[in-house]
Design a protein around this motif. Structure first.
Motif, PDB file in Angstrom:
ATOM      1  N   THR A   1      44.335  36.845  41.815  1.00  0.00           N
ATOM      2  CA  THR A   1      44.077  36.034  43.604  1.00  0.00           C
ATOM      3  C   THR A   1      44.023  37.414  44.273  1.00  0.00           C
ATOM      4  OG1 THR A   1      43.916  33.880  42.778  1.00  0.00           O
ATOM      5  CG2 THR A   1      44.481  34.199  45.419  1.00  0.00           C
ATOM      6  N   PHE A   2      44.712  38.023  44.089  1.00  0.00           N
ATOM      7  CA  PHE A   2      45.696  39.081  45.126  1.00  0.00           C
ATOM      8  C   PHE A   2      44.734  39.893  44.940  1.00  0.00           C
ATOM      9  CE2 PHE A   2      47.457  43.189  45.621  1.00  0.00           C
ATOM     10  CZ  PHE A   2      48.055  43.068  46.817  1.00  0.00           C
ATOM     11  N   ILE A   3      44.147  40.234  43.890  1.00  0.00           N
ATOM     12  CA  ILE A   3      42.837  41.303  43.495  1.00  0.00           C
ATOM     13  C   ILE A   3      41.586  41.040  44.374  1.00  0.00           C
ATOM     14  CG2 ILE A   3      41.079  42.084  42.733  1.00  0.00           C
ATOM     15  CD1 ILE A   3      44.007  42.172  40.309  1.00  0.00           C
ATOM     16  N   ALA A   4      41.069  39.686  44.343  1.00  0.00           N
ATOM     17  CA  ALA A   4      39.940  39.232  45.245  1.00  0.00           C
ATOM     18  C   ALA A   4      40.556  39.729  46.399  1.00  0.00           C
ATOM     19  CB  ALA A   4      39.530  38.077  44.532  1.00  0.00           C
ATOM     20  N   GLN A   5      41.806  38.804  47.123  1.00  0.00           N
ATOM     21  CA  GLN A   5      42.017  39.129  48.653  1.00  0.00           C
ATOM     22  C   GLN A   5      41.364  40.247  48.784  1.00  0.00           C
ATOM     23  OE1 GLN A   5      45.944  37.196  48.337  1.00  0.00           O
ATOM     24  NE2 GLN A   5      45.380  35.314  48.702  1.00  0.00           N
ATOM     25  N   LEU A   6      41.627  41.197  48.266  1.00  0.00           N
ATOM     26  CA  LEU A   6      41.758  42.624  48.765  1.00  0.00           C
ATOM     27  C   LEU A   6      40.384  42.864  48.549  1.00  0.00           C
ATOM     28  CD1 LEU A   6      44.492  44.572  47.078  1.00  0.00           C
ATOM     29  CD2 LEU A   6      44.698  44.195  49.372  1.00  0.00           C
ATOM     30  N   ILE A   7      39.160  42.471  47.817  1.00  0.00           N
ATOM     31  CA  ILE A   7      38.358  42.859  47.751  1.00  0.00           C
ATOM     32  C   ILE A   7      37.652  42.666  48.937  1.00  0.00           C
ATOM     33  CG2 ILE A   7      36.286  42.331  46.411  1.00  0.00           C
ATOM     34  CD1 ILE A   7      37.952  42.539  43.910  1.00  0.00           C
ATOM     35  N   ARG A   8      38.476  40.909  49.332  1.00  0.00           N
ATOM     36  CA  ARG A   8      37.048  40.107  50.435  1.00  0.00           C
ATOM     37  C   ARG A   8      37.406  40.442  51.822  1.00  0.00           C
ATOM     38  NH1 ARG A   8      38.978  34.417  48.692  1.00  0.00           N
ATOM     39  NH2 ARG A   8      37.291  33.656  47.956  1.00  0.00           N
ATOM     40  N   ARG A   9      39.246  41.450  51.956  1.00  0.00           N
ATOM     41  CA  ARG A   9      39.334  41.809  53.198  1.00  0.00           C
ATOM     42  C   ARG A   9      38.524  43.164  53.650  1.00  0.00           C
ATOM     43  NH1 ARG A   9      45.467  41.234  55.869  1.00  0.00           N
ATOM     44  NH2 ARG A   9      45.387  42.096  57.039  1.00  0.00           N
ATOM     45  N   PHE A  10      38.638  44.160  52.657  1.00  0.00           N
ATOM     46  CA  PHE A  10      38.575  45.807  52.501  1.00  0.00           C
ATOM     47  C   PHE A  10      36.813  45.841  51.706  1.00  0.00           C
ATOM     48  CE2 PHE A  10      42.925  45.286  52.653  1.00  0.00           C
ATOM     49  CZ  PHE A  10      43.704  45.756  53.563  1.00  0.00           C
ATOM     50  N   GLY A  11      36.592  45.384  50.454  1.00  0.00           N
ATOM     51  CA  GLY A  11      35.872  45.553  50.638  1.00  0.00           C
ATOM     52  C   GLY A  11      35.559  46.767  49.299  1.00  0.00           C
ATOM     53  N   PHE A  12      36.838  47.177  48.569  1.00  0.00           N
ATOM     54  CA  PHE A  12      36.869  48.146  48.066  1.00  0.00           C
ATOM     55  C   PHE A  12      38.351  47.302  46.794  1.00  0.00           C
ATOM     56  CE2 PHE A  12      38.817  49.737  51.615  1.00  0.00           C
ATOM     57  CZ  PHE A  12      40.094  50.218  50.637  1.00  0.00           C
ATOM     58  N   PHE A  13      38.348  48.112  46.044  1.00  0.00           N
ATOM     59  CA  PHE A  13      39.595  47.745  45.459  1.00  0.00           C
ATOM     60  C   PHE A  13      40.299  49.499  44.655  1.00  0.00           C
ATOM     61  CE2 PHE A  13      43.057  46.869  41.865  1.00  0.00           C
ATOM     62  CZ  PHE A  13      43.663  46.404  42.666  1.00  0.00           C
ATOM     63  N   PRO A  14      41.685  50.045  45.330  1.00  0.00           N
ATOM     64  CA  PRO A  14      42.125  51.460  44.689  1.00  0.00           C
ATOM     65  C   PRO A  14      42.967  50.648  42.996  1.00  0.00           C
ATOM     66  CG  PRO A  14      43.757  50.255  46.316  1.00  0.00           C
ATOM     67  CD  PRO A  14      42.484  48.943  46.023  1.00  0.00           C
ATOM     68  N   ILE A  15      42.537  51.660  41.934  1.00  0.00           N
ATOM     69  CA  ILE A  15      43.452  52.133  41.290  1.00  0.00           C
ATOM     70  C   ILE A  15      43.997  53.010  40.641  1.00  0.00           C
ATOM     71  CG2 ILE A  15      41.764  49.962  39.866  1.00  0.00           C
ATOM     72  CD1 ILE A  15      40.380  52.243  38.080  1.00  0.00           C
ATOM     73  N   LEU A  16      44.818  53.157  40.069  1.00  0.00           N
ATOM     74  CA  LEU A  16      45.917  53.976  39.741  1.00  0.00           C
ATOM     75  C   LEU A  16      45.431  54.901  38.567  1.00  0.00           C
ATOM     76  CD1 LEU A  16      48.374  55.976  40.124  1.00  0.00           C
ATOM     77  CD2 LEU A  16      49.479  54.116  38.825  1.00  0.00           C
ATOM     78  N   GLY A  17      44.654  55.435  38.623  1.00  0.00           N
ATOM     79  CA  GLY A  17      44.447  56.373  37.475  1.00  0.00           C
ATOM     80  C   GLY A  17      42.760  55.896  36.847  1.00  0.00           C
ATOM     81  N   ARG A  18      42.384  55.431  35.893  1.00  0.00           N
ATOM     82  CA  ARG A  18      40.948  55.418  35.680  1.00  0.00           C
ATOM     83  C   ARG A  18      41.093  53.785  34.944  1.00  0.00           C
ATOM     84  NH1 ARG A  18      39.233  58.902  30.912  1.00  0.00           N
ATOM     85  NH2 ARG A  18      40.583  60.313  31.220  1.00  0.00           N
ATOM     86  N   GLY A  19      42.836  52.504  35.254  1.00  0.00           N
ATOM     87  CA  GLY A  19      42.493  51.662  34.834  1.00  0.00           C
ATOM     88  C   GLY A  19      42.125  51.430  33.626  1.00  0.00           C
ATOM     89  N   THR A  20      42.402  51.743  32.550  1.00  0.00           N
ATOM     90  CA  THR A  20      41.947  52.137  30.503  1.00  0.00           C
ATOM     91  C   THR A  20      43.258  50.403  30.146  1.00  0.00           C
ATOM     92  OG1 THR A  20      43.661  53.620  30.173  1.00  0.00           O
ATOM     93  CG2 THR A  20      40.756  53.898  30.780  1.00  0.00           C
ATOM     94  N   GLY A  21      44.124  50.036  30.511  1.00  0.00           N
ATOM     95  CA  GLY A  21      45.174  50.128  30.300  1.00  0.00           C
ATOM     96  C   GLY A  21      44.874  48.282  30.078  1.00  0.00           C
ATOM     97  N   LEU A  22      44.457  47.344  28.742  1.00  0.00           N
ATOM     98  CA  LEU A  22      44.110  47.153  28.351  1.00  0.00           C
ATOM     99  C   LEU A  22      44.183  45.076  28.638  1.00  0.00           C
ATOM    100  CD1 LEU A  22      43.076  47.358  24.805  1.00  0.00           C
ATOM    101  CD2 LEU A  22      41.918  47.764  26.480  1.00  0.00           C
ATOM    102  N   ARG A  23      44.010  44.160  29.308  1.00  0.00           N
ATOM    103  CA  ARG A  23      44.430  43.155  29.669  1.00  0.00           C
ATOM    104  C   ARG A  23      43.409  41.786  28.828  1.00  0.00           C
ATOM    105  NH1 ARG A  23      46.686  46.596  31.479  1.00  0.00           N
ATOM    106  NH2 ARG A  23      47.719  46.708  33.293  1.00  0.00           N
ATOM    107  N   GLN A  24      43.644  40.944  28.705  1.00  0.00           N
ATOM    108  CA  GLN A  24      43.099  39.598  27.984  1.00  0.00           C
ATOM    109  C   GLN A  24      43.798  38.317  29.430  1.00  0.00           C
ATOM    110  OE1 GLN A  24      46.146  39.493  24.902  1.00  0.00           O
ATOM    111  NE2 GLN A  24      44.013  39.784  23.797  1.00  0.00           N
ATOM    112  N   PRO A  25      43.276  38.074  30.073  1.00  0.00           N
ATOM    113  CA  PRO A  25      43.653  37.847  30.918  1.00  0.00           C
ATOM    114  C   PRO A  25      44.062  35.668  30.873  1.00  0.00           C
ATOM    115  CG  PRO A  25      42.156  38.590  32.225  1.00  0.00           C
ATOM    116  CD  PRO A  25      42.057  38.856  30.747  1.00  0.00           C
ATOM    117  N   VAL A  26      44.500  34.668  30.719  1.00  0.00           N
ATOM    118  CA  VAL A  26      43.801  33.896  30.945  1.00  0.00           C
ATOM    119  C   VAL A  26      44.158  32.727  31.364  1.00  0.00           C
ATOM    120  CG1 VAL A  26      46.281  33.382  30.361  1.00  0.00           C
ATOM    121  CG2 VAL A  26      45.115  31.452  28.798  1.00  0.00           C
TER     122      VAL A  26
END
Length: 157
Positions: free
Chosen positions: A21-46
């Motif tokens: 939700t925090f990521i979605a809020q930043l995207i809504r507000r600014f229209g982009f999202f910054p990531i550190l490096g390439r963002g290669t870490g794996l995730r399994q959102p539940v």
């Protein structure tokens, strides 16, 4: 006394989580999202609804008594892919800016509201096997990309 411990990975849904939700809020507000490096870490959102179902299933399963389970999502994706999926859920074209670590360190001192712990883990794998939960109480989570992420209620930053 019987017990069962459920250890979920990155939880999302219902618009009240602290990551997706925090990521979605930043995207809504600014229209982009910054990531550190390439963002290669794996995730399994539940999804939170899958966790609620798992709680009920575990309570009803004799095989789950006195055990602990990892509960990960039904899909493994990189941090960058997760952010792209959030853009798509919001109906926006992904605009991701990769920030080198030295630049990030300077920015983090300036912008104290950034969740530094979340950002520094973007390139770390945070995945867990939920096979035991599948076998003991039929845990079967949905995929991240192909469902409602629960952004219907915007929350102010």
């Amino acid at each position: 006394m019987s017990w069962t411990v459920l250890r979920p990975t990155l939880i999302y849904g219902c618009g009240i989580d602290k990551n997706v939700t925090f990521i979605a809020q930043l995207i809504r507000r600014f229209g982009f999202f910054p990531i550190l490096g390439r963002g290669t870490g794996l995730r399994q959102p539940v999804h939170a609804d899958d966790l609620a179902a798992a709680c009920l299933q575990a309570c009803l399963s004799p095989a789950a008594v006195n055990k602990a389970y990892n509960l990960s999502g039904g899909e493994t994706l990189t941090y960058r892919d997760m952010v792209e999926a959030i853009f798509q859920q919001l109906g926006k074209k992904p605009r991701i800016i990769s920030i080198p670590l030295p630049v990030f360190k300077i920015l983090s001192r300036i912008m104290t509201r950034l969740p530094v712990a979340m950002i520094t883990r973007m390139n770390q794998d945070l995945c867990f096997d939920h096979t035991a939960a599948y076998h003991d109480f039929a845990y079967s989570p949905r995929t991240f990309r192909d469902n409602d992420m629960g952004f219907e209620r915007p929350i102010n930053l």
